[in-house]
Design a protein around this motif. Structure first.
Motif, short mmCIF file in Angstrom:
data_model
loop_
_atom_site.label_atom_id
_atom_site.label_comp_id
_atom_site.label_asym_id
_atom_site.label_seq_id
_atom_site.Cartn_x
_atom_site.Cartn_y
_atom_site.Cartn_z
N LEU A 45 0.83 -1.21 0.00
CA LEU A 45 0.00 0.00 0.00
C LEU A 45 0.86 1.26 0.00
O LEU A 45 0.56 2.23 -0.69
N GLY A 46 1.94 1.24 0.77
CA GLY A 46 2.82 2.41 0.84
C GLY A 46 3.48 2.73 -0.48
O GLY A 46 3.73 3.91 -0.79
N ARG A 47 3.74 1.73 -1.29
CA ARG A 47 4.43 1.93 -2.56
C ARG A 47 3.48 2.10 -3.74
O ARG A 47 3.91 2.18 -4.89
N THR A 48 2.19 2.15 -3.48
CA THR A 48 1.18 2.29 -4.52
C THR A 48 0.66 3.72 -4.54
O THR A 48 0.44 4.31 -3.48
N PRO A 49 0.47 4.30 -5.73
CA PRO A 49 -0.08 5.65 -5.79
C PRO A 49 -1.37 5.76 -4.99
O PRO A 49 -2.21 4.87 -5.03
N GLU A 50 -1.49 6.84 -4.25
CA GLU A 50 -2.63 7.11 -3.38
C GLU A 50 -2.75 6.12 -2.23
O GLU A 50 -3.72 6.16 -1.48
N HIS A 51 -1.81 5.21 -2.09
CA HIS A 51 -1.75 4.26 -0.96
C HIS A 51 -3.03 3.46 -0.81
O HIS A 51 -3.51 3.22 0.29
N ARG A 52 -3.54 3.01 -1.95
CA ARG A 52 -4.77 2.21 -1.94
C ARG A 52 -4.73 1.21 -3.08
O ARG A 52 -4.20 1.49 -4.15
N LEU A 53 -5.29 0.03 -2.82
CA LEU A 53 -5.41 -1.02 -3.83
C LEU A 53 -6.73 -1.74 -3.64
O LEU A 53 -7.23 -1.84 -2.50
#
Length: 155
Positions: A45-53
């Protein structure tokens, strides 16, 4: 026994990979201050844009069944590390979202994790060796993925 197969270079290569991973895993995950699975979720989550998946994408990324991941997400949400939001694109789906508390926990764990990685993984390798290993691991990961490559930001 077939000595030729027992001593096959491919068997040796895979065995070295497994041995290295088995020895490295406790060294780089042993002092995170949280379960390893929680760390992996927070890191994704931290490494994903907007911290969301999407929950299903996150479950697949951390190699969990959807039911197993739901239970994991429930525990992490109860601790305030993640929350679930409705997916604005697909009303049937939910997004896992990193909370401020989750980001703080990730920062704390990452400080220890990066120190261990630099000591036990990248430290013994030259820069050239690191680039070759990264390339080889990406090739192996992508070749064995039924869903194809993960989004670059999710790593």
């Amino acid at each position: 026994m077939n000595e030729e197969l027992l001593n096959d270079d491919d068997v040796t290569l895979y065995g070295l990979f497994v041995e290295a991973y088995t020895r490295l895993k406790p060294l780089v995950h042993g002092d995170l201050g949280m379960p390893e699975t929680w760390f992996e979720v927070l890191l994704r989550l931290g490494r994903t844009p907007e911290h969301r998946l999407r929950m299903t994408d996150l479950a697949e990324a951390v190699s969990f069944s959807s039911g197993g991941f739901t239970r994991l997400a429930d525990r992490m949400a109860k601790e305030g590390l993640i929350r679930r939001d409705p997916d604005p694109v697909d009303r049937r789906a939910a997004l896992a979202v990193l909370t401020d508390k989750g980001a703080e926990a990730l920062d704390h764990a990452m400080t220890k994790h990066v120190t261990q990685l630099r000591t036990h993984v990248s430290g013994p390798l030259s820069l050239v060796d690191r680039r070759h290993l990264e390339r080889a691991l990406r090739i192996l990961r992508d070749a064995s993925s039924s869903a194809g490559p993960l989004e670059e930001g999710a790593r």
